[in-house]
Design a protein around this motif. Structure first.
Motif, mmCIF file in Angstrom:
data_model
loop_
_atom_site.group_PDB
_atom_site.id
_atom_site.type_symbol
_atom_site.label_atom_id
_atom_site.label_comp_id
_atom_site.label_asym_id
_atom_site.label_seq_id
_atom_site.Cartn_x
_atom_site.Cartn_y
_atom_site.Cartn_z
ATOM 1 N N UNK A 10 0.834 -1.204 0.000
ATOM 2 C CA UNK A 10 0.000 0.000 0.000
ATOM 3 C C UNK A 10 0.872 1.258 0.000
ATOM 4 N N UNK A 11 1.991 1.212 0.702
ATOM 5 C CA UNK A 11 2.919 2.347 0.689
ATOM 6 C C UNK A 11 3.461 2.556 -0.723
ATOM 7 N N UNK A 12 3.799 1.465 -1.383
ATOM 8 C CA UNK A 12 4.279 1.551 -2.768
ATOM 9 C C UNK A 12 3.195 2.120 -3.676
ATOM 10 N N UNK A 13 1.961 1.699 -3.493
ATOM 11 C CA UNK A 13 0.856 2.223 -4.297
ATOM 12 C C UNK A 13 0.648 3.714 -4.034
ATOM 13 N N UNK A 14 0.775 4.126 -2.774
ATOM 14 C CA UNK A 14 0.666 5.551 -2.439
ATOM 15 C C UNK A 14 1.720 6.362 -3.184
ATOM 16 N N UNK A 15 2.902 5.795 -3.323
ATOM 17 C CA UNK A 15 4.020 6.494 -3.965
ATOM 18 C C UNK A 15 3.975 6.431 -5.485
ATOM 19 N N UNK A 16 3.163 5.522 -6.055
ATOM 20 C CA UNK A 16 3.130 5.329 -7.500
ATOM 21 C C UNK A 16 1.714 5.363 -8.073
ATOM 22 N N UNK A 17 1.032 6.507 -7.978
ATOM 23 C CA UNK A 17 -0.332 6.558 -8.521
ATOM 24 C C UNK A 17 -0.379 6.275 -10.025
ATOM 25 N N UNK A 22 -4.563 4.188 -14.007
ATOM 26 C CA UNK A 22 -5.180 3.660 -15.241
ATOM 27 C C UNK A 22 -6.137 2.498 -14.965
ATOM 28 N N UNK A 23 -5.837 1.692 -13.966
ATOM 29 C CA UNK A 23 -6.723 0.570 -13.619
ATOM 30 C C UNK A 23 -8.031 1.110 -13.049
ATOM 31 N N UNK A 24 -7.925 2.114 -12.193
ATOM 32 C CA UNK A 24 -9.123 2.722 -11.610
ATOM 33 C C UNK A 24 -9.967 3.388 -12.698
ATOM 34 N N UNK A 25 -9.318 4.056 -13.645
ATOM 35 C CA UNK A 25 -10.044 4.687 -14.757
ATOM 36 C C UNK A 25 -10.769 3.630 -15.587
ATOM 37 N N UNK A 26 -10.107 2.512 -15.855
ATOM 38 C CA UNK A 26 -10.735 1.427 -16.619
ATOM 39 C C UNK A 26 -11.910 0.830 -15.852
ATOM 40 N N UNK A 50 -7.087 -4.735 -4.991
ATOM 41 C CA UNK A 50 -8.547 -4.619 -5.088
ATOM 42 C C UNK A 50 -9.092 -3.751 -3.956
ATOM 43 N N UNK A 51 -8.641 -3.999 -2.732
ATOM 44 C CA UNK A 51 -9.067 -3.189 -1.591
ATOM 45 C C UNK A 51 -8.664 -1.727 -1.774
ATOM 46 N N UNK A 52 -7.434 -1.526 -2.204
ATOM 47 C CA UNK A 52 -6.898 -0.177 -2.386
ATOM 48 C C UNK A 52 -7.711 0.588 -3.430
ATOM 49 N N UNK A 53 -7.981 -0.066 -4.557
ATOM 50 C CA UNK A 53 -8.745 0.578 -5.626
ATOM 51 C C UNK A 53 -10.183 0.865 -5.186
ATOM 52 N N UNK A 54 -10.778 -0.042 -4.442
ATOM 53 C CA UNK A 54 -12.145 0.171 -3.948
ATOM 54 C C UNK A 54 -12.189 1.385 -3.028
ATOM 55 N N UNK A 55 -11.183 1.518 -2.180
ATOM 56 C CA UNK A 55 -11.123 2.673 -1.281
ATOM 57 C C UNK A 55 -10.942 3.963 -2.067
ATOM 58 N N UNK A 56 -10.086 3.944 -3.059
ATOM 59 C CA UNK A 56 -9.862 5.133 -3.881
ATOM 60 C C UNK A 56 -11.120 5.496 -4.662
ATOM 61 N N UNK A 57 -11.798 4.511 -5.197
ATOM 62 C CA UNK A 57 -13.016 4.765 -5.971
ATOM 63 C C UNK A 57 -14.106 5.375 -5.100
ATOM 64 N N UNK A 88 -9.711 -19.185 -25.225
ATOM 65 C CA UNK A 88 -9.478 -18.240 -26.310
ATOM 66 C C UNK A 88 -10.765 -17.628 -26.839
ATOM 67 N N UNK A 89 -11.928 -18.132 -26.416
ATOM 68 C CA UNK A 89 -13.186 -17.577 -26.892
ATOM 69 C C UNK A 89 -13.653 -16.401 -26.060
ATOM 70 N N UNK A 90 -12.985 -16.133 -24.944
ATOM 71 C CA UNK A 90 -13.384 -14.999 -24.105
ATOM 72 C C UNK A 90 -13.003 -13.692 -24.762
ATOM 73 N N UNK A 91 -13.782 -12.677 -24.487
ATOM 74 C CA UNK A 91 -13.451 -11.361 -25.014
ATOM 75 C C UNK A 91 -12.276 -10.784 -24.228
ATOM 76 N N UNK A 92 -11.510 -9.887 -24.826
ATOM 77 C CA UNK A 92 -10.356 -9.314 -24.131
ATOM 78 C C UNK A 92 -10.801 -8.567 -22.861
ATOM 79 N N UNK A 93 -9.951 -8.611 -21.865
ATOM 80 C CA UNK A 93 -10.229 -7.959 -20.582
ATOM 81 C C UNK A 93 -9.416 -6.685 -20.489
ATOM 82 N N UNK A 94 -10.068 -5.620 -20.007
ATOM 83 C CA UNK A 94 -9.335 -4.376 -19.790
ATOM 84 C C UNK A 94 -8.359 -4.569 -18.651
ATOM 85 N N UNK A 95 -7.212 -3.934 -18.758
ATOM 86 C CA UNK A 95 -6.201 -4.025 -17.679
ATOM 87 C C UNK A 95 -6.456 -2.994 -16.636
#
Length: 95
Positions: A10-17, A22-26, A50-57, A88-95
């Motif tokens: 989480x500290x690393x995520x705080x330092x590297x938005x 981009x994941x949160x935007x997607x 996942x927890x971090x992104x949910x909190x940010x959202x 291989x039949x699945x549609x592409x997933x956003x990153x």
């Protein structure tokens, strides 16, 4: 050990938005799949992210007093990478 990993990640995520914004935007456009290769489905980087992104959202703090995120009723769970689930039949997933 787990709490130390969570704290450091989480500290690393705080330092590297630039790494998670981009994941949160997607995620605002549709579902996002977080893939991990760890055997432990409850203790891995995708769970922390996942927890971090949910909190940010939600506009909430990125740190919790006891290191536990609130879990909503429809929390998306990260998916574990597996050669048996590749389709291989699945549609592409956003990153």
């Amino acid at each position: 050990r787990w709490e130390e990993f969570r704290r450091r990640y989480r500290q690393e995520l705080d330092e590297r938005p630039d790494a998670w914004e981009p994941i949160l935007a997607a995620a605002k456009l549709g579902p996002v799949t977080l893939v991990y290769a760890a055997r432990d489905t409850l203790h891995n980087g995708a769970v922390v992210l996942c927890e971090y992104l949910a909190e940010r959202a939600a506009g909430g703090p990125t740190r919790r007093a006891r290191g536990h995120a609130k879990r909503g009723p429809k929390r998306a769970e990260p998916k574990r990478a597996s050669s048996t689930t590749a389709d291989s039949t699945r549609s592409p997933t956003r990153a």
